[in-house]
Scaffold this active site. Sequence first.
Site, short mmCIF file in Angstrom:
data_model
loop_
_atom_site.label_atom_id
_atom_site.label_comp_id
_atom_site.label_asym_id
_atom_site.label_seq_id
_atom_site.Cartn_x
_atom_site.Cartn_y
_atom_site.Cartn_z
N GLU A 128 -8.63 -14.88 14.50
CA GLU A 128 -7.86 -13.93 15.30
C GLU A 128 -6.36 -14.14 15.02
OE1 GLU A 128 -8.42 -14.08 19.54
OE2 GLU A 128 -7.34 -12.22 19.84
N GLY A 271 -3.73 -22.26 21.81
CA GLY A 271 -4.50 -23.14 22.68
C GLY A 271 -5.94 -23.31 22.24
N MET A 273 -9.75 -20.87 20.74
CA MET A 273 -10.26 -19.62 20.21
C MET A 273 -11.74 -19.44 20.52
SD MET A 273 -9.55 -16.87 18.68
CE MET A 273 -10.85 -15.65 18.57
N GLU A 274 -12.07 -18.25 20.99
CA GLU A 274 -13.39 -17.96 21.55
C GLU A 274 -14.45 -17.53 20.53
OE1 GLU A 274 -10.59 -16.04 22.00
OE2 GLU A 274 -11.07 -13.91 22.05
N ASN A 275 -14.35 -17.94 19.27
CA ASN A 275 -15.35 -17.55 18.27
C ASN A 275 -16.76 -17.64 18.83
OD1 ASN A 275 -13.09 -17.87 16.36
ND2 ASN A 275 -13.45 -20.04 16.74
N HIS A 307 -11.75 -20.27 30.17
CA HIS A 307 -11.21 -19.04 29.57
C HIS A 307 -11.99 -18.65 28.31
CE1 HIS A 307 -7.81 -16.27 28.45
NE2 HIS A 307 -8.26 -16.54 27.24
N GLU A 308 -12.14 -19.62 27.41
CA GLU A 308 -12.82 -19.29 26.15
C GLU A 308 -14.30 -18.98 26.41
OE1 GLU A 308 -10.70 -18.66 24.02
OE2 GLU A 308 -9.07 -19.89 24.81
N HIS A 311 -14.71 -15.46 27.66
CA HIS A 311 -14.56 -14.46 26.61
C HIS A 311 -15.92 -14.04 26.02
CE1 HIS A 311 -10.42 -13.53 25.85
NE2 HIS A 311 -10.03 -14.74 25.52
N GLU A 330 -7.74 -10.18 27.05
CA GLU A 330 -6.95 -11.33 27.49
C GLU A 330 -6.54 -11.25 28.96
OE1 GLU A 330 -7.10 -13.87 25.97
OE2 GLU A 330 -7.52 -13.30 23.90
N1 TRP Z 1 -7.97 -15.38 21.70
C1 TRP Z 1 -7.40 -16.66 21.96
C2 TRP Z 1 -7.40 -16.84 23.47
O1 TRP Z 1 -6.55 -16.43 24.17
C3 TRP Z 1 -6.03 -16.89 21.50
C4 TRP Z 1 -5.67 -16.66 20.09
C5 TRP Z 1 -5.29 -15.54 19.51
C6 TRP Z 1 -5.46 -17.63 19.13
N2 TRP Z 1 -4.85 -15.75 18.24
C7 TRP Z 1 -4.93 -17.02 18.00
C8 TRP Z 1 -5.66 -18.98 19.12
C9 TRP Z 1 -4.55 -17.75 16.88
C10 TRP Z 1 -5.30 -19.69 18.01
C11 TRP Z 1 -4.74 -19.09 16.90
O2 TRP Z 1 -8.32 -17.29 24.03
ZN ZN Z 2 -8.07 -15.46 25.55
#
Ligand code: TRP
Ligand code: ZN
Length: 873
Positions: A128, A271, A273-275, A307-308, A311, A330
């Site tokens: 992302e 912070g 990432m919600e992969n 949070h993740e 998502h 978000e």
């Molecule tokens: N989607 C992530 C979150 O808010 C944040 C995110 C977006 C992110 N781009 C990123 C994290 C790039 C790390 C690097 O939960």
């Molecule tokens: Zn998020």
Amino acid sequence: MEIGHAAVAITRLQDYCPPAYLVDSVALDVDIRDGVTTVTSSLSLRRNPASADATVMTFNGEGLLLRTLALDDVVLDSDRYHYENGLLTVEGLPEACTLTSVVDIEPEKNTALEGLYQSNGMYCTQCEAEGFRHITFFPDRPDVLARFTTTVRADKARYPLLLSNGNPVAWGEEEEGGSGRHWVTWEDPFPKPCYLFALVAGDLACLEDTFMTVSGRKVALRLYAEHRDLDKLDHAMASLKNAMRWDEQVYGREYDLDIYMIVAVSHFNMGAMENKGLNIFNTSCVLAHPSTTTDAGFQRVESVVAHEYFHNWSGNRVTCRDWFQLSLKEGFTVFRDQQFSADMNSAAVQRVENVDFLVNHQFPEDQGPMAHAVRPEEYQKIDNFYTLTIYEKGAEIVRMQYHLLGAENFRKATDHYFEANDGKAVTCDDFVASMEAVSGRDLGQFKRWYSQAGTPVLTVTDEYREGQYHLTFRQHTPATPGQEDKQPLVIPIRLALLDDQGAPCALDANGQGEQVIIVDQAQETVSFAVPEGVTPSLLRGFSAPVVLDYDYTQAQLARLLAYDSDGYCRWNAAQRLYFAALDRLVVEPGEADAEAAALVPVLEQVIARSDEDPAQAALLLTLPSEVALGDRHTPLNPASIHLAHRAMKRALGKALQSHWLSLAENLLATELSMDGRAMGRRQLRNLALDFLAAGEHDEAAGLAVELFELPLCMSEELGALKVLVHHDLPGADQALAQFAERWQDEALVMDQWFAVQATVPGEQTVDRVNGLLEHPAFDWKTPNRVRALVGTFTNGNPSAFHAESGAGYRLFAQALSRLDAINPQVAARLANGAARLPRLEPQRRERLAEVLADVQKNSSGNVAEVLGRILSS
Ligand code: TRP
Ligand code: ZN
């Protein structure tokens, strides 16, 4: 990296077009070898019935070395395609086909940390928003959802663990003569946009647990970190299980795969990432142990893990049509994690903390050169739009809808939203449409909150006339860059009217003490039959993200602070009292003792009640920051702000010193507890110690050293260190040296060591930070470290950053250029630290503008966009 932009491409919401082709499935083969990783991808393409475009399809690809390209297994001649400027264009595609590409990439050289990169020897990804195009060719846009099958190959001894999204379906060793290599194939049954793709290869320790879902499915939970950090995963695991249960109970959302994994990595741009099924986290948001992590750190882990996880529904199962809709996932997910944290902890304290963050960080963004709507109309670099406006203001917009509908209807509306849009890429309009469908409410005007930038100012006046109390509300949103004219918004104002005993008056025939007024005109008046002399308690719970302008008297504020049942209003009353005194001190710094004396009786009441809720007391007793004070004064002269702030703190330190001393002594715990109350007591104790030192009390140093020597946990140890270092007490240097010695192998703790030093008030800190930039433990390639030193210096130390000599600005500019060549995303975030430029007094403004103009000349597109906005404002 793009250097020295002539023309920057602008992406516009109004230009949205559906993709010409859809990708039904993708088979990836990622062959990791030292120096070069080869990625083979097979895309099953099908013409998009919703698209008018004919047979030409473009695929994104950045920095890929294309080895071969084949259409339905036939290698394409070079005249059938075109790869330039990050786009691969293929012509003459049939209705349905398979496009196979083989590319080489170099993750070892990837310091931007987007796409596939290396961190402490492991390989990991961050896709992302647009990182996947650095891995292979793909329509890298969130409205293309594909089924992914991923095979990862690497050396087995060094990378025993090979992970990707979904479930492992096959694995084995590569034959070729005992090469020592192995492979694992993962299959993700849920179609997803490529920004949710993830891959990890490494040698990691695992904490494993299971979760039984509400419908009785068993989910394996696996948290991975470097072996040395295995003992720091328990809190994240507990938080994850709480979040999974909470989402079932509160939103009816169940987890959908058999495995849920989180991997902790040290090098990470944000912070977490919600992969899908394979979250990747900054170590700072997942590792926690009382001896190395502060209480605030524990809370952060709990909320980011949640949070993740949340998502998975708000973002993954239902995703965004385009990046203009970013707040769809978000804002909603931040709202969900805030609700969760409120349920897990003290709801009143959580709300105040969330509001404090919003008003002190998002409001300034909304009032400065970076102001933009929650759903912007255009952007240059989408990475620059992961902002507090999208996240925090977005959450407030969801919260207002929650309150407008009520909890029950809101739940029906979110059920409707998830069911109607499952597996789809949708827009903020679709979210609001579900709210409307279920409630029958027309939210047409309400939707201006999404499109209109800027913080509305709500001016309230009152009068008592003909036996009635009349409140008049006027709303006005100041112009923001590119948006001159503003329309009235729908502003829900929750209010109560307190009598002179502080008790709420009955507002209607039913005796209700609280009411919600919905203001949707530029001006409105409401009237109440209540006795004369009430104190209005307005915007209770912070019912709308607006600046409230009401001319409270000191006596009214004292009454609210003492009696209001609403935690936000109490805190806000305290803030107003502090700000009023501080504002006067900016003009008359000599009056600090008199200002403090006037506050003593109200603060003594807070202290007397502090045992009821120590965390809340700590919030009420915390002065607004120097930065927040500076935001009230234009032109901004940070030196006079600093003097006023310091004088106030010193005066309060002295005026209440016996209280600070007894809080510092009496709150000392004998054994470690991590519950909310114990955390609140530590917070209050650290605050007391800080005031004691600010008031130059003789015992401050002794108490701080004592705590520093025998801490029960990191909150105590760091709190003591901060007091010693920030007040330059005897023993400070020794404590710093001892701390570094003790924690040199703990990166996250060393980040704190850098941050403490970067935030020592005063101009001399510029030299100190310049020195620390040369420290062997400082590293430009580790975003956490750069943020700890340069980020905290810029954003958390105004008296040093704005040093009159301009030395702070030069440090900042040099750091920015240096970092930009390594990691443009993180550099652009750092560049936001200059956003107050337009408000600075002329001499500083010119100095800062001059060094920034220099940086901009050779900057990446990311940094150029931010500096461009700041410099042209
Ligand atoms: N989607 C992530 C979150 O808010 C944040 C995110 C977006 C992110 N781009 C990123 C994290 C790039 C790390 C690097 O939960
Ligand atoms: Zn998020």
